[in-house]
Design a protein around this motif. Structure first.
Motif, PDB file in Angstrom:
ATOM      1  N   SER A   1     104.329  33.544 -13.856  1.00 12.38           N
ATOM      2  CA  SER A   1     104.925  33.328 -15.174  1.00 12.38           C
ATOM      3  C   SER A   1     104.056  32.444 -16.069  1.00 12.38           C
ATOM      4  N   LEU A   2     103.352  31.496 -15.480  1.00 11.82           N
ATOM      5  CA  LEU A   2     102.488  30.609 -16.268  1.00 11.82           C
ATOM      6  C   LEU A   2     101.061  31.124 -16.378  1.00 11.82           C
ATOM      7  N   LYS A   3     100.806  32.257 -15.724  1.00 10.41           N
ATOM      8  CA  LYS A   3      99.476  32.872 -15.729  1.00 10.41           C
ATOM      9  C   LYS A   3      98.410  31.920 -15.195  1.00 10.41           C
ATOM     10  N   LEU A   4      98.772  31.248 -14.101  1.00  8.12           N
ATOM     11  CA  LEU A   4      97.844  30.347 -13.425  1.00  8.12           C
ATOM     12  C   LEU A   4      97.171  31.098 -12.284  1.00  8.12           C
ATOM     13  N   PRO A   5      95.947  30.747 -11.942  1.00  3.27           N
ATOM     14  CA  PRO A   5      95.263  31.428 -10.837  1.00  3.27           C
ATOM     15  C   PRO A   5      95.941  31.136  -9.500  1.00  3.27           C
ATOM     16  N   LYS A   6      96.179  32.184  -8.712  1.00  8.09           N
ATOM     17  CA  LYS A   6      96.865  32.021  -7.431  1.00  8.09           C
ATOM     18  C   LYS A   6      96.029  31.268  -6.418  1.00  8.09           C
ATOM     19  N   ASP A   7      94.706  31.321  -6.544  1.00  5.50           N
ATOM     20  CA  ASP A   7      93.885  30.575  -5.597  1.00  5.50           C
ATOM     21  C   ASP A   7      94.120  29.082  -5.740  1.00  5.50           C
ATOM     22  N   VAL A   8      94.396  28.609  -6.950  1.00  3.93           N
ATOM     23  CA  VAL A   8      94.634  27.191  -7.185  1.00  3.93           C
ATOM     24  C   VAL A   8      96.051  26.811  -6.774  1.00  3.93           C
ATOM     25  N   VAL A   9      97.035  27.577  -7.208  1.00  2.00           N
ATOM     26  CA  VAL A   9      98.435  27.236  -6.983  1.00  2.00           C
ATOM     27  C   VAL A   9      98.853  27.460  -5.536  1.00  2.00           C
ATOM     28  N   CYS A  10      98.480  28.575  -4.961  1.00  2.00           N
ATOM     29  CA  CYS A  10      98.961  28.950  -3.621  1.00  2.00           C
ATOM     30  C   CYS A  10      97.945  28.712  -2.514  1.00  2.00           C
ATOM     31  N   GLY A  11      96.745  28.283  -2.852  1.00  2.00           N
ATOM     32  CA  GLY A  11      95.735  28.043  -1.839  1.00  2.00           C
ATOM     33  C   GLY A  11      95.138  29.304  -1.250  1.00  2.00           C
ATOM     34  N   GLU A  12      95.220  30.409  -1.958  1.00  2.00           N
ATOM     35  CA  GLU A  12      94.660  31.665  -1.478  1.00  2.00           C
ATOM     36  C   GLU A  12      93.132  31.604  -1.519  1.00  2.00           C
ATOM     37  N   PRO A  13      92.465  32.268  -0.572  1.00  2.00           N
ATOM     38  CA  PRO A  13      91.001  32.255  -0.588  1.00  2.00           C
ATOM     39  C   PRO A  13      90.454  33.031  -1.787  1.00  2.00           C
ATOM     40  N   LEU A  14      89.357  32.563  -2.309  1.00  2.00           N
ATOM     41  CA  LEU A  14      88.668  33.213  -3.421  1.00  2.00           C
ATOM     42  C   LEU A  14      87.277  33.571  -2.929  1.00  2.00           C
ATOM     43  N   LEU A  15      86.947  34.881  -2.973  1.00  2.00           N
ATOM     44  CA  LEU A  15      85.661  35.365  -2.482  1.00  2.00           C
ATOM     45  C   LEU A  15      84.860  35.925  -3.642  1.00  2.00           C
ATOM     46  N   SER A  16      83.600  35.516  -3.741  1.00  2.00           N
ATOM     47  CA  SER A  16      82.698  35.991  -4.790  1.00  2.00           C
ATOM     48  C   SER A  16      81.454  36.564  -4.126  1.00  2.00           C
TER      49      SER A  16
ATOM     50  N   GLU B   1      85.937  30.230  -1.210  1.00  2.00           N
ATOM     51  CA  GLU B   1      86.636  28.987  -1.527  1.00  2.00           C
ATOM     52  C   GLU B   1      88.003  29.007  -0.855  1.00  2.00           C
ATOM     53  N   ASN B   2      88.542  27.834  -0.602  1.00  2.00           N
ATOM     54  CA  ASN B   2      89.882  27.660  -0.031  1.00  2.00           C
ATOM     55  C   ASN B   2      89.999  28.185   1.394  1.00  2.00           C
ATOM     56  N   TYR B   3      89.009  27.956   2.215  1.00  2.00           N
ATOM     57  CA  TYR B   3      89.126  28.275   3.632  1.00  2.00           C
ATOM     58  C   TYR B   3      89.535  26.994   4.357  1.00  2.00           C
ATOM     59  N   ARG B   4      90.048  27.131   5.567  1.00  2.00           N
ATOM     60  CA  ARG B   4      90.507  25.956   6.304  1.00  2.00           C
ATOM     61  C   ARG B   4      89.561  25.532   7.422  1.00  2.00           C
ATOM     62  N   GLY B   5      88.843  26.497   8.006  1.00  2.00           N
ATOM     63  CA  GLY B   5      87.960  26.139   9.105  1.00  2.00           C
ATOM     64  C   GLY B   5      87.156  27.336   9.596  1.00  2.00           C
ATOM     65  N   ILE B   6      86.117  27.040  10.375  1.00  2.00           N
ATOM     66  CA  ILE B   6      85.260  28.057  10.974  1.00  2.00           C
ATOM     67  C   ILE B   6      85.713  28.244  12.420  1.00  2.00           C
ATOM     68  N   LEU B   7      86.095  29.472  12.767  1.00  2.00           N
ATOM     69  CA  LEU B   7      86.571  29.766  14.119  1.00  2.00           C
ATOM     70  C   LEU B   7      85.474  30.353  15.006  1.00  2.00           C
ATOM     71  N   VAL B   8      84.667  31.272  14.447  1.00  2.00           N
ATOM     72  CA  VAL B   8      83.575  31.910  15.177  1.00  2.00           C
ATOM     73  C   VAL B   8      82.378  31.967  14.243  1.00  2.00           C
ATOM     74  N   TYR B   9      81.201  31.641  14.797  1.00  2.00           N
ATOM     75  CA  TYR B   9      79.992  31.708  13.971  1.00  2.00           C
ATOM     76  C   TYR B   9      78.815  32.111  14.843  1.00  2.00           C
ATOM     77  N   ASP B  10      78.318  33.332  14.636  1.00  2.00           N
ATOM     78  CA  ASP B  10      77.042  33.738  15.212  1.00  2.00           C
ATOM     79  C   ASP B  10      76.354  34.645  14.191  1.00  2.00           C
ATOM     80  N   ASP B  11      75.221  35.217  14.540  1.00  2.00           N
ATOM     81  CA  ASP B  11      74.443  35.949  13.528  1.00  2.00           C
ATOM     82  C   ASP B  11      75.018  37.314  13.167  1.00  2.00           C
ATOM     83  N   SER B  12      76.093  37.747  13.849  1.00  2.00           N
ATOM     84  CA  SER B  12      76.703  39.037  13.509  1.00  2.00           C
ATOM     85  C   SER B  12      78.186  38.932  13.137  1.00  2.00           C
TER      86      SER B  12
END
Length: 89
Positions: free
Chosen positions: A12-27, A37-48
């Motif tokens: 209703s206020l036309k605010l970005p959901k990534d800011v208000v709801c903490g949804e991830p924003l991918l560019s 943006e707005n991630y909580r943590g790294i669970l798995v990390y390798d080169d693939s």
């Protein structure tokens, strides 16, 4: 219930959901770079595979020669040959 109120207020206020709801924003920059943006943590990390925890699920990035260029509490940049991205519940 609170999440529904936040989403309704954001709509209703036309605010970005990534800011208000903490949804991830991918560019993306083509298939070679993604900023998340707005991630909580790294669970798995390798080169693939890189799996991240978000507020409402997980993000799975698959590819070749994946590398986290930088990360802070709020955002990160992943480079490499990105082949797929999935949102997991």
């Amino acid at each position: 219930m609170l999440e529904q109120v936040k989403q309704a207020a954001a709509d209703s206020l036309k605010l970005p959901k990534d800011v208000v709801c903490g949804e991830p924003l991918l560019s993306f920059v083509g298939r070679c770079s993604v900023t998340i943006e707005n991630y909580r943590g790294i669970l798995v990390y390798d080169d693939s595979t890189i799996r991240l925890q978000a507020k409402h699920g997980r993000i799975l990035i698959c590819g070749k020669r994946l590398h986290i260029d930088y990360y802070t509490h709020e955002e990160m940049r992943i480079t490499g040959q990105i082949q797929s991205l999935e949102f997991e519940s």
